[in-house]
Design a protein around this motif. Structure first.
Motif, PDB file in Angstrom:
ATOM      1  N   THR A   7      11.313 -15.022   7.202  1.00  0.00           N
ATOM      2  CA  THR A   7      12.321 -14.611   8.157  1.00  0.00           C
ATOM      3  C   THR A   7      11.758 -14.830   9.544  1.00  0.00           C
ATOM      4  OG1 THR A   7      13.038 -12.901   6.619  1.00  0.00           O
ATOM      5  CG2 THR A   7      13.761 -12.670   8.894  1.00  0.00           C
ATOM      6  N   ALA A   8      12.561 -15.360  10.447  1.00  0.00           N
ATOM      7  CA  ALA A   8      12.091 -15.594  11.818  1.00  0.00           C
ATOM      8  C   ALA A   8      11.898 -14.259  12.534  1.00  0.00           C
ATOM      9  CB  ALA A   8      13.087 -16.456  12.579  1.00  0.00           C
ATOM     10  N   VAL A   9      10.750 -14.119  13.170  1.00  0.00           N
ATOM     11  CA  VAL A   9      10.432 -12.899  13.888  1.00  0.00           C
ATOM     12  C   VAL A   9      10.970 -12.978  15.315  1.00  0.00           C
ATOM     13  CG1 VAL A   9       8.175 -13.643  14.781  1.00  0.00           C
ATOM     14  CG2 VAL A   9       8.593 -11.239  14.339  1.00  0.00           C
ATOM     15  N   ARG A  10      11.355 -11.823  15.831  1.00  0.00           N
ATOM     16  CA  ARG A  10      11.740 -11.697  17.235  1.00  0.00           C
ATOM     17  C   ARG A  10      11.011 -10.474  17.774  1.00  0.00           C
ATOM     18  NH1 ARG A  10      15.999  -9.013  20.103  1.00  0.00           N
ATOM     19  NH2 ARG A  10      16.938  -8.335  18.148  1.00  0.00           N
ATOM     20  N   LEU A  11      10.340 -10.639  18.913  1.00  0.00           N
ATOM     21  CA  LEU A  11       9.618  -9.548  19.551  1.00  0.00           C
ATOM     22  C   LEU A  11      10.280  -9.218  20.872  1.00  0.00           C
ATOM     23  CD1 LEU A  11       5.982 -10.766  18.898  1.00  0.00           C
ATOM     24  CD2 LEU A  11       7.252  -9.062  17.633  1.00  0.00           C
ATOM     25  N   GLU A  12      10.337  -7.923  21.173  1.00  0.00           N
ATOM     26  CA  GLU A  12      10.950  -7.465  22.420  1.00  0.00           C
ATOM     27  C   GLU A  12      10.105  -6.328  22.976  1.00  0.00           C
ATOM     28  OE1 GLU A  12      14.982  -5.107  23.061  1.00  0.00           O
ATOM     29  OE2 GLU A  12      15.331  -7.150  22.315  1.00  0.00           O
ATOM     30  N   LYS A  13       9.720  -6.437  24.239  1.00  0.00           N
ATOM     31  CA  LYS A  13       8.854  -5.428  24.848  1.00  0.00           C
ATOM     32  C   LYS A  13       9.535  -4.055  24.840  1.00  0.00           C
ATOM     33  CE  LYS A  13       5.454  -5.033  28.445  1.00  0.00           C
ATOM     34  NZ  LYS A  13       4.898  -5.574  29.655  1.00  0.00           N
ATOM     35  N   ILE A  14       8.738  -3.023  24.541  1.00  0.00           N
ATOM     36  CA  ILE A  14       9.228  -1.645  24.493  1.00  0.00           C
ATOM     37  C   ILE A  14       8.978  -0.998  25.849  1.00  0.00           C
ATOM     38  CG2 ILE A  14       9.028   0.599  23.362  1.00  0.00           C
ATOM     39  CD1 ILE A  14       7.914  -0.882  20.892  1.00  0.00           C
ATOM     40  N   SER A  15       9.990  -0.362  26.390  1.00  0.00           N
ATOM     41  CA  SER A  15       9.857   0.303  27.686  1.00  0.00           C
ATOM     42  C   SER A  15       9.472   1.770  27.501  1.00  0.00           C
ATOM     43  CB  SER A  15      11.170   0.221  28.469  1.00  0.00           C
ATOM     44  OG  SER A  15      12.138   1.064  27.868  1.00  0.00           O
ATOM     45  N   ASP A  20      11.178   7.859  22.698  1.00  0.00           N
ATOM     46  CA  ASP A  20      11.799   8.638  21.617  1.00  0.00           C
ATOM     47  C   ASP A  20      12.145   7.752  20.423  1.00  0.00           C
ATOM     48  OD1 ASP A  20      11.646  11.091  22.962  1.00  0.00           O
ATOM     49  OD2 ASP A  20      13.592  10.820  23.908  1.00  0.00           O
ATOM     50  N   ALA A  21      12.677   6.569  20.687  1.00  0.00           N
ATOM     51  CA  ALA A  21      13.028   5.640  19.599  1.00  0.00           C
ATOM     52  C   ALA A  21      11.767   5.144  18.899  1.00  0.00           C
ATOM     53  CB  ALA A  21      13.842   4.467  20.147  1.00  0.00           C
ATOM     54  N   LEU A  22      10.706   4.884  19.668  1.00  0.00           N
ATOM     55  CA  LEU A  22       9.441   4.454  19.064  1.00  0.00           C
ATOM     56  C   LEU A  22       8.867   5.575  18.192  1.00  0.00           C
ATOM     57  CD1 LEU A  22       7.185   2.429  18.645  1.00  0.00           C
ATOM     58  CD2 LEU A  22       6.171   3.214  20.807  1.00  0.00           C
ATOM     59  N   SER A  23       8.915   6.797  18.678  1.00  0.00           N
ATOM     60  CA  SER A  23       8.445   7.940  17.898  1.00  0.00           C
ATOM     61  C   SER A  23       9.201   8.025  16.570  1.00  0.00           C
ATOM     62  CB  SER A  23       8.622   9.236  18.697  1.00  0.00           C
ATOM     63  OG  SER A  23       8.280  10.357  17.923  1.00  0.00           O
ATOM     64  N   ALA A  24      10.500   7.879  16.617  1.00  0.00           N
ATOM     65  CA  ALA A  24      11.313   7.945  15.395  1.00  0.00           C
ATOM     66  C   ALA A  24      10.906   6.855  14.402  1.00  0.00           C
ATOM     67  CB  ALA A  24      12.796   7.846  15.740  1.00  0.00           C
ATOM     68  N   LEU A  25      10.662   5.641  14.900  1.00  0.00           N
ATOM     69  CA  LEU A  25      10.248   4.555  14.012  1.00  0.00           C
ATOM     70  C   LEU A  25       8.860   4.842  13.427  1.00  0.00           C
ATOM     71  CD1 LEU A  25      10.769   1.786  12.718  1.00  0.00           C
ATOM     72  CD2 LEU A  25       9.704   0.763  14.752  1.00  0.00           C
ATOM     73  N   CYS A  26       7.938   5.309  14.258  1.00  0.00           N
ATOM     74  CA  CYS A  26       6.587   5.630  13.779  1.00  0.00           C
ATOM     75  C   CYS A  26       6.638   6.680  12.676  1.00  0.00           C
ATOM     76  CB  CYS A  26       5.719   6.143  14.928  1.00  0.00           C
ATOM     77  SG  CYS A  26       5.305   4.908  16.171  1.00  0.00           S
ATOM     78  N   LEU A  27       7.455   7.691  12.878  1.00  0.00           N
ATOM     79  CA  LEU A  27       7.546   8.778  11.902  1.00  0.00           C
ATOM     80  C   LEU A  27       8.271   8.346  10.624  1.00  0.00           C
ATOM     81  CD1 LEU A  27       8.209  11.716  14.358  1.00  0.00           C
ATOM     82  CD2 LEU A  27       6.073  11.164  13.168  1.00  0.00           C
ATOM     83  N   ARG A  28       8.959   7.246  10.688  1.00  0.00           N
ATOM     84  CA  ARG A  28       9.571   6.662   9.487  1.00  0.00           C
ATOM     85  C   ARG A  28       8.576   5.728   8.777  1.00  0.00           C
ATOM     86  NH1 ARG A  28      14.386   2.368   9.549  1.00  0.00           N
ATOM     87  NH2 ARG A  28      14.458   2.001   7.311  1.00  0.00           N
ATOM     88  N   THR A  48       0.161  14.423  16.455  1.00  0.00           N
ATOM     89  CA  THR A  48      -0.617  14.168  17.671  1.00  0.00           C
ATOM     90  C   THR A  48      -0.468  12.743  18.187  1.00  0.00           C
ATOM     91  OG1 THR A  48      -2.602  13.656  16.375  1.00  0.00           O
ATOM     92  CG2 THR A  48      -2.331  15.936  17.139  1.00  0.00           C
ATOM     93  N   ARG A  49      -0.303  11.766  17.324  1.00  0.00           N
ATOM     94  CA  ARG A  49      -0.257  10.357  17.741  1.00  0.00           C
ATOM     95  C   ARG A  49       1.143   9.817  18.014  1.00  0.00           C
ATOM     96  NH1 ARG A  49      -5.333  10.556  18.893  1.00  0.00           N
ATOM     97  NH2 ARG A  49      -6.793   9.937  17.299  1.00  0.00           N
ATOM     98  N   PRO A  52       6.784  11.851  21.166  1.00  0.00           N
ATOM     99  CA  PRO A  52       7.298  11.065  22.293  1.00  0.00           C
ATOM    100  C   PRO A  52       6.438  11.155  23.558  1.00  0.00           C
ATOM    101  CG  PRO A  52       9.109  12.177  21.195  1.00  0.00           C
ATOM    102  CD  PRO A  52       7.839  12.705  20.582  1.00  0.00           C
ATOM    103  N   GLU A  53       5.876  12.312  23.860  1.00  0.00           N
ATOM    104  CA  GLU A  53       5.066  12.437  25.074  1.00  0.00           C
ATOM    105  C   GLU A  53       3.791  11.594  24.983  1.00  0.00           C
ATOM    106  OE1 GLU A  53       4.480  12.971  28.798  1.00  0.00           O
ATOM    107  OE2 GLU A  53       6.281  13.734  27.819  1.00  0.00           O
ATOM    108  N   GLN A  54       3.122  11.629  23.846  1.00  0.00           N
ATOM    109  CA  GLN A  54       1.926  10.795  23.650  1.00  0.00           C
ATOM    110  C   GLN A  54       2.285   9.318  23.774  1.00  0.00           C
ATOM    111  OE1 GLN A  54      -1.343  11.238  23.376  1.00  0.00           O
ATOM    112  NE2 GLN A  54      -1.675   9.062  23.040  1.00  0.00           N
ATOM    113  N   LEU A  55       3.387   8.929  23.158  1.00  0.00           N
ATOM    114  CA  LEU A  55       3.799   7.521  23.219  1.00  0.00           C
ATOM    115  C   LEU A  55       4.215   7.125  24.636  1.00  0.00           C
ATOM    116  CD1 LEU A  55       5.601   7.279  19.799  1.00  0.00           C
ATOM    117  CD2 LEU A  55       3.428   6.212  20.441  1.00  0.00           C
ATOM    118  N   ARG A  56       4.849   8.029  25.390  1.00  0.00           N
ATOM    119  CA  ARG A  56       5.182   7.738  26.792  1.00  0.00           C
ATOM    120  C   ARG A  56       3.915   7.456  27.595  1.00  0.00           C
ATOM    121  NH1 ARG A  56       9.950  10.233  26.208  1.00  0.00           N
ATOM    122  NH2 ARG A  56       9.231  12.367  25.992  1.00  0.00           N
TER     123      ARG A  56
END
Length: 182
Positions: A7-15, A20-28, A48-49, A52-56
């Motif tokens: 499958t072709a990969v697509r990367l997009e920078k995370i702001s 919060d969205a990154l935290s949700a994905l990590c916890l999944r 701890t890792r 959302p605050e740690q990821l921010r």
């Protein structure tokens, strides 16, 4: 002979605003693969890792970049990666300060085996070359099946370290430093 679907990969920078969205994905993602490593099934590590605050804080660091990993032009991310733009592993005296660290590359279980991981590794090497880095390095658990995957794409074992986490079972604290020269 069975062939692997690609499958072709697509990367997009995370702001920073997407912490919060990154935290949700990590916890999944994390529970799909790593709970067996911990006495507490990874509760402490995830709290701890991946809050959302740690990821921010991490997303705000100008020396690091995070990217969503997509497997199509549409849909939700199936993983993410974090690179550190200029670093040198403490476990190796043979390397200069002109490296790029692949700190994290995580895919949801349903996205593994699709060729995305190989494409992401190629993208990371291209990013490092564009930044005129001499090598890419990463750490992987010494008990991980990913070692063979990294070796297949040009990484070699170059050192060891142990994680200090008391919550982690001792037999899983070993890490290999793996390096790919560019």
């Amino acid at each position: 002979m069975q062939t692997q679907a690609t499958t072709a990969v697509r990367l997009e920078k995370i702001s920073v605003q997407e912490a919060d969205a990154l935290s949700a994905l990590c916890l999944r993602l994390y529970p799909q693969f790593y709970l067996y490593l911990w006495y507490d099934a990874g509760e402490w590590y995830q709290r701890t890792r991946y809050n959302p605050e740690q990821l921010r804080t991490e997303l705000s660091d100008p020396a690091s970049e995070f990217y969503w990993i997509y497997q199509s032009e549409e849909g939700l991310p199936v993983g993410y990666l974090k690179i550190n733009l200029k670093a040198r592993p403490a476990e190796s005296t043979e390397l200069t300060d002109n490296g790029l660290e692949l700190e994290r590359i995580y895919l949801l279980k349903e996205a593994t085996g699709t060729g995305l991981g190989a494409q992401v590794l190629a993208w990371v090497a291209e990013r490092a070359a564009a930044l005129r880095r001499d090598y890419v390095y990463l750490y992987t658990m010494d008990s991980s099946q990913a070692i063979r995957f990294y070796e297949k794409y040009g990484y070699r074992k170059a050192g060891v370290k142990r994680l200090p986490f008391e919550q982690m079972k001792p037999e899983y604290r070993g890490m290999y430093l793996m390096i790919k020269e560019l």
